[in-house]
Design a protein around this motif. Structure first.
Motif, PDB file in Angstrom:
ATOM      1  N   ASN A 431      43.121 -64.547  84.799  1.00 11.86           N
ATOM      2  CA  ASN A 431      44.201 -65.296  84.828  1.00 11.86           C
ATOM      3  C   ASN A 431      44.281 -65.871  83.321  1.00 11.86           C
ATOM      4  OD1 ASN A 431      44.810 -65.005  87.701  1.00 11.86           O
ATOM      5  ND2 ASN A 431      43.322 -66.433  87.894  1.00 11.86           N
ATOM      6  N   GLN A 432      44.168 -64.900  82.312  1.00 17.26           N
ATOM      7  CA  GLN A 432      44.198 -65.500  80.883  1.00 17.26           C
ATOM      8  C   GLN A 432      44.743 -64.479  80.162  1.00 17.26           C
ATOM      9  OE1 GLN A 432      40.731 -67.811  79.946  1.00 17.26           O
ATOM     10  NE2 GLN A 432      41.060 -67.709  77.628  1.00 17.26           N
ATOM     11  N   THR A 433      45.524 -64.951  79.199  1.00 15.20           N
ATOM     12  CA  THR A 433      46.181 -63.924  78.121  1.00 15.20           C
ATOM     13  C   THR A 433      45.391 -64.130  76.735  1.00 15.20           C
ATOM     14  OG1 THR A 433      48.442 -64.191  79.138  1.00 15.20           O
ATOM     15  CG2 THR A 433      48.116 -63.290  76.688  1.00 15.20           C
ATOM     16  N   ASN A 434      44.846 -62.944  76.407  1.00 17.32           N
ATOM     17  CA  ASN A 434      44.249 -62.954  74.991  1.00 17.32           C
ATOM     18  C   ASN A 434      42.980 -63.962  75.051  1.00 17.32           C
ATOM     19  OD1 ASN A 434      45.944 -60.874  73.841  1.00 17.32           O
ATOM     20  ND2 ASN A 434      47.245 -62.487  73.338  1.00 17.32           N
ATOM     21  N   PRO A 435      42.277 -64.025  75.758  1.00 12.21           N
ATOM     22  CA  PRO A 435      40.978 -64.791  75.472  1.00 12.21           C
ATOM     23  C   PRO A 435      40.111 -64.393  74.157  1.00 12.21           C
ATOM     24  CG  PRO A 435      40.412 -63.229  77.165  1.00 12.21           C
ATOM     25  CD  PRO A 435      42.055 -62.942  76.850  1.00 12.21           C
ATOM     26  N   LEU A 436      40.584 -63.337  73.547  1.00 15.18           N
ATOM     27  CA  LEU A 436      39.815 -62.716  72.299  1.00 15.18           C
ATOM     28  C   LEU A 436      40.851 -62.765  71.423  1.00 15.18           C
ATOM     29  CD1 LEU A 436      37.909 -59.465  73.685  1.00 15.18           C
ATOM     30  CD2 LEU A 436      37.071 -61.905  73.348  1.00 15.18           C
ATOM     31  N   VAL A 437      40.580 -63.656  70.342  1.00 18.00           N
ATOM     32  CA  VAL A 437      41.739 -63.702  69.190  1.00 18.00           C
ATOM     33  C   VAL A 437      40.722 -63.415  67.920  1.00 18.00           C
ATOM     34  CG1 VAL A 437      43.076 -65.324  70.379  1.00 18.00           C
ATOM     35  CG2 VAL A 437      40.938 -66.246  68.916  1.00 18.00           C
ATOM     36  N   GLY A 438      41.529 -63.011  66.869  1.00 12.40           N
ATOM     37  CA  GLY A 438      41.064 -62.613  65.545  1.00 12.40           C
ATOM     38  C   GLY A 438      40.928 -63.985  64.625  1.00 12.40           C
ATOM     39  N   LEU A 439      40.133 -63.606  63.545  1.00  9.09           N
ATOM     40  CA  LEU A 439      40.054 -64.592  62.353  1.00  9.09           C
ATOM     41  C   LEU A 439      41.223 -64.784  61.635  1.00  9.09           C
ATOM     42  CD1 LEU A 439      36.255 -63.715  61.366  1.00  9.09           C
ATOM     43  CD2 LEU A 439      37.075 -65.369  62.911  1.00  9.09           C
ATOM     44  N   GLY A 440      42.296 -64.066  61.902  1.00 14.50           N
ATOM     45  CA  GLY A 440      43.397 -64.048  60.904  1.00 14.50           C
ATOM     46  C   GLY A 440      43.267 -63.614  59.717  1.00 14.50           C
ATOM     47  N   GLY A 441      44.405 -63.873  58.591  1.00  8.21           N
ATOM     48  CA  GLY A 441      44.192 -63.332  57.361  1.00  8.21           C
ATOM     49  C   GLY A 441      44.210 -61.905  57.369  1.00  8.21           C
ATOM     50  N   HIS A 442      43.560 -61.200  56.323  1.00  7.82           N
ATOM     51  CA  HIS A 442      43.327 -59.775  56.378  1.00  7.82           C
ATOM     52  C   HIS A 442      42.597 -59.078  57.699  1.00  7.82           C
ATOM     53  CE1 HIS A 442      39.613 -60.965  54.680  1.00  7.82           C
ATOM     54  NE2 HIS A 442      39.153 -59.715  54.883  1.00  7.82           N
ATOM     55  N   TYR A 443      42.176 -60.238  58.576  1.00  5.71           N
ATOM     56  CA  TYR A 443      41.206 -59.820  59.688  1.00  5.71           C
ATOM     57  C   TYR A 443      42.190 -59.338  60.831  1.00  5.71           C
ATOM     58  CZ  TYR A 443      36.879 -61.041  57.322  1.00  5.71           C
ATOM     59  OH  TYR A 443      35.755 -61.018  56.679  1.00  5.71           O
ATOM     60  N   GLY A 444      43.322 -59.890  60.704  1.00  3.19           N
ATOM     61  CA  GLY A 444      44.382 -59.845  61.908  1.00  3.19           C
ATOM     62  C   GLY A 444      44.179 -60.728  62.833  1.00  3.19           C
ATOM     63  N   ASP A 445      45.244 -60.921  63.867  1.00  3.64           N
ATOM     64  CA  ASP A 445      45.405 -61.668  64.878  1.00  3.64           C
ATOM     65  C   ASP A 445      44.410 -61.401  66.034  1.00  3.64           C
ATOM     66  OD1 ASP A 445      47.107 -63.364  63.487  1.00  3.64           O
ATOM     67  OD2 ASP A 445      48.826 -61.922  64.197  1.00  3.64           O
ATOM     68  N   PHE A 446      44.015 -60.134  66.268  1.00  5.14           N
ATOM     69  CA  PHE A 446      43.164 -59.673  67.325  1.00  5.14           C
ATOM     70  C   PHE A 446      41.702 -58.932  66.973  1.00  5.14           C
ATOM     71  CE2 PHE A 446      47.433 -60.156  69.015  1.00  5.14           C
ATOM     72  CZ  PHE A 446      47.244 -61.158  69.689  1.00  5.14           C
ATOM     73  N   PRO A 447      40.735 -58.856  67.540  1.00  2.43           N
ATOM     74  CA  PRO A 447      39.548 -58.318  67.233  1.00  2.43           C
ATOM     75  C   PRO A 447      39.460 -56.812  67.432  1.00  2.43           C
ATOM     76  CG  PRO A 447      39.054 -59.576  69.174  1.00  2.43           C
ATOM     77  CD  PRO A 447      40.556 -59.700  68.955  1.00  2.43           C
ATOM     78  N   PHE A 448      38.316 -56.139  66.632  1.00  4.06           N
ATOM     79  CA  PHE A 448      38.300 -54.746  66.856  1.00  4.06           C
ATOM     80  C   PHE A 448      37.122 -54.585  67.687  1.00  4.06           C
ATOM     81  CE2 PHE A 448      36.595 -50.423  65.873  1.00  4.06           C
ATOM     82  CZ  PHE A 448      37.681 -49.849  65.789  1.00  4.06           C
ATOM     83  N   ILE A 449      37.034 -53.786  68.864  1.00  5.23           N
ATOM     84  CA  ILE A 449      35.838 -53.670  69.647  1.00  5.23           C
ATOM     85  C   ILE A 449      35.477 -52.160  69.577  1.00  5.23           C
ATOM     86  CG2 ILE A 449      35.049 -53.739  72.074  1.00  5.23           C
ATOM     87  CD1 ILE A 449      37.101 -55.747  72.645  1.00  5.23           C
ATOM     88  N   THR A 450      34.060 -52.065  69.494  1.00  3.63           N
ATOM     89  CA  THR A 450      33.442 -50.610  69.887  1.00  3.63           C
ATOM     90  C   THR A 450      32.472 -50.792  71.054  1.00  3.63           C
ATOM     91  OG1 THR A 450      33.271 -50.610  67.295  1.00  3.63           O
ATOM     92  CG2 THR A 450      31.892 -49.116  68.911  1.00  3.63           C
TER      93      THR A 450
END
Length: 599
Positions: A431-450
């Motif tokens: 029941n949550q939208t985007n519990p993972l967020v990015g650092l912003g700036g050139h990193y972007g709004d969302f993270p990269f996952i491996t």
């Protein structure tokens, strides 16, 4: 019980010991867990050679392994060598156990890789000493285990296993030294280099104390003159990436011309108002500490106990200089709790070792910031983020166990799940939208996952990204190395849909595979961004498999605002194709009959 067929020449290119085949031929007196033992002749290797030992299977090599090349040992079984071997090259152990025993030796220049939770085991039971490797050999642990079982002979004094280089590579590694006699010390000594790379962790296990000069101890030591990139040098107070049996911090000390690892025993177990700069704090079982100021300590341990222990933050900041947090346990499951309001701040990077659950409650935040900072989660138990706060890290690495984000958010640039050994999980809240967020700036709004699971042949080594039901997450990218799982558990119609939006999906290697688990074809969505107007089928579809369904396909979807995404779905089963084509045929007949009636 065992089954020992007569020795036969090996097949060219390798041999596979398949326990299931033998079980089908054995009488009902054998159970499904019967141990299968197969005796093999020596190996003359020129080029590459693979031995695959399946679960419950032991391969005994009784004659020398010779040649110049690479020996690959794969599987979840065991390979034993009891001869003096002269192989020069590389031995790559992936998941299996490779045991030298009796007269077994590697007398030539050899590089041994131990990966995917595999074990290199030197067993000197019944021998007068230990001398298994040449002085120009090397052992590299990459989420691997190195075990030395000492001599049973008494009156032989100190015993020592020398090797050239010992390398601690990526992942959660383990070194075990077990002494079997009562006098002298037993040592493991890398002569030319002891090095560490890739922000790994190490757990040391022994049946004696770790030290250097004492009698009846075990010792891991090396020359203090060894310097250079990745060399392991003396640490201050503790070594935050190393633990002793999951109970204490390891510490690197110097004696004369040598460095060695020993156990940290100097803890402040007192009240929070006694904590001071540089202390290694230990919160004992059954106790609760509260801090309202802003103390700086060196490390934080929750001691082994059958009773829960807790730390409450009353609006302040607890700074941990080394970044080390340890929940110690020899089997107790009583959790360690951090609650209240405030934050725990690591000056640089953080290492969280969970040998019992660590739960973060209230609105407490974990923070490890800086361009080179990261947080590493290791240990078999869970890190449970049950706080409403936002945790901030540059990078997150989950080597062992689970990180369960029950509420709140994680703000980060990059997350790696898994070290290609065991089952490792990042669980997102329901029941949550985007519990993972990015650092912003050139990193972007969302993270990269491996997702970094095990290779083909090791199906139990999984890296999992798990949804919770009505979980919606956007990612800058998802990369699969070897084997990754996206678990859409909890997805259902009527407001419980799980949706994963990916700006990029990469599957590294022709044998790598993305597994989709607990998929509900009516409710779940897997969307991958495509170039505008691109109608070509993504080439990686044949490396995506939906459990319970089959291969993957793409199709159009009807989610508003995401027209530039592929929708990846399971390919219909053959029976479904029949129903589809049958319906089309019926519609065609009806349409033709209508035409005839109107003509």
């Amino acid at each position: 019980m065992s089954n020992e067929p007569t020795t036969k020449p090996l097949l060219a290119g390798g041999i596979r010991a398949i326990g299931a085949l033998f079980l089908a031929l054995i009488t009902s007196a054998f159970t499904a867990h019967a141990q299968i033992t197969i005796t093999l002749p020596g190996l003359d290797i020129n080029g590459a050679y693979t031995l695959t030992a399946d679960p419950n299977t032991t391969l005994n090599i009784t004659e020398p392994i010779t040649g110049n090349g690479g020996l690959n040992i794969l599987g979840e079984g065991q390979v034993n060598s009891s001869a003096i071997n002269s192989l020069e090259g590389v031995i790559d152990i992936r998941g299996a156990k490779f045991r030298l025993h009796g007269e077994g030796r590697m007398n030539s220049r050899i590089f041994i890789n131990v990966r995917n939770g595999g074990t290199f085991f030197m067993d000197s039971t019944g021998q007068d000493g230990i001398d298994y490797l040449s002085n120009d050999s090397a052992v590299s642990l990459i989420a691997g285990n190195l075990t030395l079982l000492g001599s049973t002979a008494e009156g032989i004094g100190d015993t020592e296993e020398n090797l050239g280089r010992l390398i601690l590579g990526f992942g959660a590694n383990e070194i075990s030294l077990f002494k079997q006699n009562t006098a002298g010390k037993m040592s493991l000594r890398p002569i030319s280099r002891f090095e560490r790379t890739n922000n790994n962790t190490l757990n040391l296990i022994a049946n004696r104390d770790w030290g250097f000069d004492e009698d009846d101890i075990v010792s891991l030591y090396w020359d203090s003159s060894i310097t250079g990139a990745n060399s392991i040098i003396t640490a201050s107070e503790i070594t935050p990436w190393a633990t002793i049996e999951g109970l204490n911090w390891g510490r690197i000390m110097t004696s004369g011309n040598f460095r060695y690892i020993t156990t940290t025993s100097n803890y402040n177990t007192g009240k929070a108002n006694t904590w001071k700069f540089g202390d290694n704090v230990s919160i004992e079982g059954g106790t609760s500490q509260t801090i309202s100021n802003n103390p700086t300590i060196n490390s934080l341990r929750f001691a082994d106990s059958s009773q829960a222990s807790a730390l409450t933050l009353d609006g302040g900041t607890l700074t941990i200089r080394s970044g080390g947090i340890l929940t110690a346990s020899t089997g107790s499951t009583a959790p360690a709790l951090i609650a209240g309001t405030g934050q725990i701040f690591a000056n640089a990077s953080a290492f969280i070792h969970t040998y019992k659950d660590l739960e973060i409650q209230g609105s407490v935040r974990l923070i490890s910031q800086g361009s080179a900072s990261y947080i590493v989660k290791t240990g078999p138990r869970n890190l449970i983020l049950n706080s409403t706060g936002q945790h901030v890290f540059n990078r997150v690495t989950i080597y062992q166990g689970q990180v369960r984000l029950n509420q709140g958010t994680i703000r980060t640039n990059q997350i790696t799940v898994g070290d290609r050994a065991g089952t490792d999980v990042l669980a997102l809240p329901a029941n949550q939208t985007n519990p993972l967020v990015g650092l912003g700036g050139h990193y972007g709004d969302f993270p990269f996952i491996t997702l970094m699971g095990g290779p083909p042949g090791l199906p139990n080594e999984e890296a999992i990204l798990r949804f919770g039901g009505n979980t919606k997450q956007s990612l800058r990218g998802l990369q699969i190395q070897d084997r990754g799982v996206v678990d859409f558990v909890g997805g259902a119609l009527n407001g419980k849909e799980n949706i994963l939006y990916l700006d990029a999906l990469t599957i590294s290697g022709a044998d790598a595979q993305l597994i989709i688990r607990n998929w509900d074809d009516r409710a779940d969505y897997l969307l991958v961004r495509r170039s505008y107007g691109d109608v070509n089928i993504p080439p990686i579809l044949n490396q995506i498999h939906f459990e319970g369904y089959g291969p993957a396909m793409w199709r159009e979807h009807y989610l508003e605002g995401y027209s530039d995404y592929w929708q990846i779905t399971p390919m219909p089963e053959p029976g479904t194709y029949g129903a589809i084509f049958g319906s089309l045929a019926f519609g065609l007949i009806v349409w033709r009959n209508k035409r005839r009636r109107t003509e």
